[in-house]
Scaffold this motif. Sequence first.
Motif, mmCIF file in Angstrom:
data_model
loop_
_atom_site.group_PDB
_atom_site.id
_atom_site.type_symbol
_atom_site.label_atom_id
_atom_site.label_comp_id
_atom_site.label_asym_id
_atom_site.label_seq_id
_atom_site.Cartn_x
_atom_site.Cartn_y
_atom_site.Cartn_z
ATOM 1 N N ILE A 92 -10.580 -3.856 -0.584
ATOM 2 C CA ILE A 92 -9.310 -4.187 -0.496
ATOM 3 C C ILE A 92 -8.783 -3.155 1.316
ATOM 4 O O ILE A 92 -9.091 -0.611 0.517
ATOM 5 N N LEU A 93 -8.577 -3.827 2.439
ATOM 6 C CA LEU A 93 -8.269 -2.535 3.297
ATOM 7 C C LEU A 93 -6.397 -2.825 3.374
ATOM 8 O O LEU A 93 -6.383 -3.839 3.856
ATOM 9 N N ILE A 94 -6.272 -1.621 3.855
ATOM 10 C CA ILE A 94 -4.811 -1.611 4.348
ATOM 11 C C ILE A 94 -4.977 -0.946 5.724
ATOM 12 O O ILE A 94 -4.386 -0.128 5.768
ATOM 13 N N ASP A 95 -5.034 -2.224 7.338
ATOM 14 C CA ASP A 95 -4.647 -1.283 7.914
ATOM 15 C C ASP A 95 -5.799 -0.205 8.383
ATOM 16 O O ASP A 95 -5.924 0.641 9.479
ATOM 17 N N GLY A 96 -7.068 -0.695 7.778
ATOM 18 C CA GLY A 96 -8.393 -0.597 8.266
ATOM 19 C C GLY A 96 -8.631 0.999 6.762
ATOM 20 O O GLY A 96 -9.730 1.247 6.657
ATOM 21 N N GLY A 97 -7.569 1.329 6.247
ATOM 22 C CA GLY A 97 -7.638 2.616 5.468
ATOM 23 C C GLY A 97 -7.367 1.785 3.712
ATOM 24 O O GLY A 97 -7.232 0.946 3.607
ATOM 25 N N LYS A 98 -8.200 2.876 3.187
ATOM 26 C CA LYS A 98 -8.389 2.228 1.261
ATOM 27 C C LYS A 98 -7.402 2.499 0.492
ATOM 28 O O LYS A 98 -7.597 3.633 0.644
ATOM 29 N N ILE A 99 -7.123 1.798 -0.370
ATOM 30 C CA ILE A 99 -6.687 2.299 -1.117
ATOM 31 C C ILE A 99 -6.700 2.207 -2.666
ATOM 32 O O ILE A 99 -7.109 0.464 -2.890
ATOM 33 N N TYR A 100 -7.029 2.530 -3.694
ATOM 34 C CA TYR A 100 -7.542 2.744 -5.523
ATOM 35 C C TYR A 100 -6.165 2.595 -6.427
ATOM 36 O O TYR A 100 -5.288 3.134 -6.152
ATOM 37 N N GLY A 101 -6.086 1.409 -6.841
ATOM 38 C CA GLY A 101 -5.546 2.155 -7.940
ATOM 39 C C GLY A 101 -5.425 3.198 -9.170
ATOM 40 O O GLY A 101 -6.422 3.305 -9.783
ATOM 41 N N GLN A 123 -7.655 -10.683 6.642
ATOM 42 C CA GLN A 123 -8.876 -11.683 6.904
ATOM 43 C C GLN A 123 -9.050 -11.216 5.156
ATOM 44 O O GLN A 123 -9.790 -10.211 4.812
ATOM 45 N N ILE A 124 -10.304 -12.163 4.752
ATOM 46 C CA ILE A 124 -10.859 -12.003 3.333
ATOM 47 C C ILE A 124 -11.950 -12.905 4.350
ATOM 48 O O ILE A 124 -13.002 -13.887 5.108
ATOM 49 N N THR A 125 -13.490 -11.698 3.816
ATOM 50 C CA THR A 125 -14.278 -12.224 3.875
ATOM 51 C C THR A 125 -15.634 -12.186 2.765
ATOM 52 O O THR A 125 -14.738 -11.080 2.154
ATOM 53 N N GLY A 139 -17.458 -8.536 -0.538
ATOM 54 C CA GLY A 139 -16.515 -9.340 0.127
ATOM 55 C C GLY A 139 -15.302 -8.637 0.071
ATOM 56 O O GLY A 139 -15.426 -7.060 -0.190
ATOM 57 N N ALA A 140 -13.927 -8.720 0.867
ATOM 58 C CA ALA A 140 -13.194 -7.883 1.701
ATOM 59 C C ALA A 140 -12.110 -8.579 1.757
ATOM 60 O O ALA A 140 -12.013 -9.790 2.065
ATOM 61 N N VAL A 141 -10.815 -8.259 1.411
ATOM 62 C CA VAL A 141 -9.768 -8.590 2.146
ATOM 63 C C VAL A 141 -9.166 -7.417 2.532
ATOM 64 O O VAL A 141 -8.533 -6.380 2.340
ATOM 65 N N ALA A 142 -8.477 -7.509 4.107
ATOM 66 C CA ALA A 142 -8.673 -6.751 4.793
ATOM 67 C C ALA A 142 -7.105 -7.128 5.596
ATOM 68 O O ALA A 142 -7.039 -8.560 6.278
ATOM 69 N N ILE A 143 -6.056 -6.343 5.486
ATOM 70 C CA ILE A 143 -4.565 -6.707 5.524
ATOM 71 C C ILE A 143 -3.961 -6.211 6.349
ATOM 72 O O ILE A 143 -4.381 -4.614 6.685
ATOM 73 N N THR A 144 -3.410 -6.887 7.658
ATOM 74 C CA THR A 144 -3.074 -5.999 8.338
ATOM 75 C C THR A 144 -1.005 -5.617 8.279
ATOM 76 O O THR A 144 -0.703 -7.053 8.672
ATOM 77 N N THR A 145 -0.714 -4.894 8.436
ATOM 78 C CA THR A 145 0.595 -4.783 8.538
ATOM 79 C C THR A 145 1.163 -6.072 9.837
ATOM 80 O O THR A 145 1.249 -5.508 11.247
ATOM 81 N N ARG A 146 2.658 -5.493 9.421
ATOM 82 C CA ARG A 146 3.516 -6.101 11.175
ATOM 83 C C ARG A 146 3.468 -4.609 12.088
ATOM 84 O O ARG A 146 3.178 -3.534 11.465
#
Length: 676
Positions: A92-101, A123-125, A139-146
């Motif tokens: 899981i990527l948010i604007d190219g960075g990673k966060i974990y719970g 973008q889902i890979t 797989g990856a889920v790349a999230i792009t914020t506004r």
Amino acid sequence: MKKRQIVPFIVCSSLCAAGVAAEQEDKKDETEEMPEMVVEGTKLDDISGKEVKSADLAEALAKKVSSVSLVRRSGIANDIILRGQKKDNINILIDGGKIYGACPNRMDPPTSHILTNNIESVQITEGPYDVENFGTLSGAVAITTREPEEGLHGEISLNVGSWNYLKGAATLTGGADRVRAMASISKESSDQYEDGDGNNFAEQIENYDPSTTARYKDKYKNLDAYDKSTFMGKLYFDVTENQELKLGYTANRSDDVLYPSSKMDAIYDDSDIFDAEYIISDLGDWSRELSISYYNSQVEHPMSTRYRLSSGPDSMNEKTHYLETEMQGAKLKNSFDLNDGTAMTVGLDFSKRNWDGVFWGEGMASMIDGFVSIDDVDTDNAAIFVEAEKNFDNFNLKLGARYDDTSITPAGGQPDNDYSAFSAYGFGTYALQDGLKIFGGLGRSARVPDARELYLRMPMNGGMLIGNPDLDQVTNTEVDFGLELNAGSLFLKPKLFYSWLGDFIVYNDSKMMRRFDNVDSTIYGFSIDGSYSFTDQIYTDFGLAYQRGEKDEAQPGQTDKDLPEIPPLKGTVSLNWEYMDDSLARAEVVASDSWTRYDADNGEQELDSWAVLNLKVDHALTKHINVVLGVDNVFDETYAVSNTYKDLTLLEGGGGDVILMNEPGRYFYLNAAYKF
């Protein structure tokens, strides 16, 4: 445990991912000009404007993408399964960075730390076709914020729904060509939702086991399901004509999030995400674009028995499991073009994750006070990667490679672990004729075990080691194939994949200690996505996905070879009518086959098939005012989508059955937004 305050790819996806199409609502335009194939995977656009039901990204993805399934944990903060993979197996990527719970029980998955109102696209890979980022196994889920815009723009929205759901959000953005800024705030809350039988969270537990001490106390039976506040700020500078600095900060504050299928609830869940990127363009022949980026994400998550009968009168015997994690990383990436037209990218990638956990107890539970569950574990990674892309007439070829060196170091005397891995992929697309392409890829990637899988300890029996320090890293070798057909009004994309998972990490409920095993496994399946336009205003879009997962051998002490968390056949189909400019009426059916193949040895059970009808009207009242009216689960069906794999600690009755958490019943919602 003081709560913090809010302060102001060139990736090729698996063929199974090779771009389903743009956001479903945009499918009508495909009658005129169908989009180029997006080999990166499924792309959903304008999430902030169209997914307005709630802030829960996981729920939005499960509705929109056939290969994504929901793991229901609460009324919000839910998890996803991507093509039979979950947890650290997807990135899981948010604007190219990673966060974990921080929660080892997945109460705060990465998707829960970013809200739909702040998301521009996802973008889902699918597959091992990402060498830029650490740990993309399957797989990856790349999230792009506004992003900030020039001029002055803003949006104010109010969202109401069933069970007293209320959300308010506001965004303001503006600036000139050299400096642009944006600020976004939101607040939302909801009562406990009711399933199709009219039972809220507390009643679902009581119906499952009237005698369990995990029931909610009488005074908390009608407690709100959650209360959530967020802030996102961005500042962009054009330092020179070819240099840009981007700064971003996101804060999430969630209070009293109820998790009825677990034994504890989250007292709060706080996260802070910082990111910075400096981009320099056109430095010369050997640098079309050079970027340097840094991110830091932090999560605090105390979960407690405070609201349950097990905590005793006035919570005098309350147990709290307090966890925190921090992830920081930096990346240097340079892109350039060779004389023969080959586009090249080379880079260095560094990251470090720290994870801590400790139990606190009051009264009779004081015996666990100060017990360390995850002992200051550092996961340090350094990597180098390279990618190349070249066009040969009707053929496009992408290649990538990455080398990782990872060390995992815990405090408290447990053993260190070191891993190295070489990942690589090749992905090709061939245009047979106008409107018909075939594509395929072969890739290999790896991910290391996390601190929970290696070192987690629980306070039972004086300190039971649940993790297994001897785990090997997981490898995925995958082959993918598919085609894209664009024949006028018809857009169709079928895909196939086969994945060999070496040393796949699975939970073993038959063991008293060291409950994680490495088991060689396979996952294979297919998906079909597409759309058909009947007229310029009326069109349908659809998706179908199936996966099958098997262990090569049963785990020690067990006989079941079914892989866990492999959802059955799932399909989506919708009918859309664009009855005027910027206005859409949509009816969609989401359905799943019964869950008949499951890992019974590790707590999974058979689930019934289900189908729900959702209706929505997105109406533009004026140029600036938009209203969305919708109803999900029109026929008030009672059903469950999440199975009961004992990798999660869920409520278990006297007969050994684990509670199934039902989905929401009929849900009405209304959103009004004003934009300028």
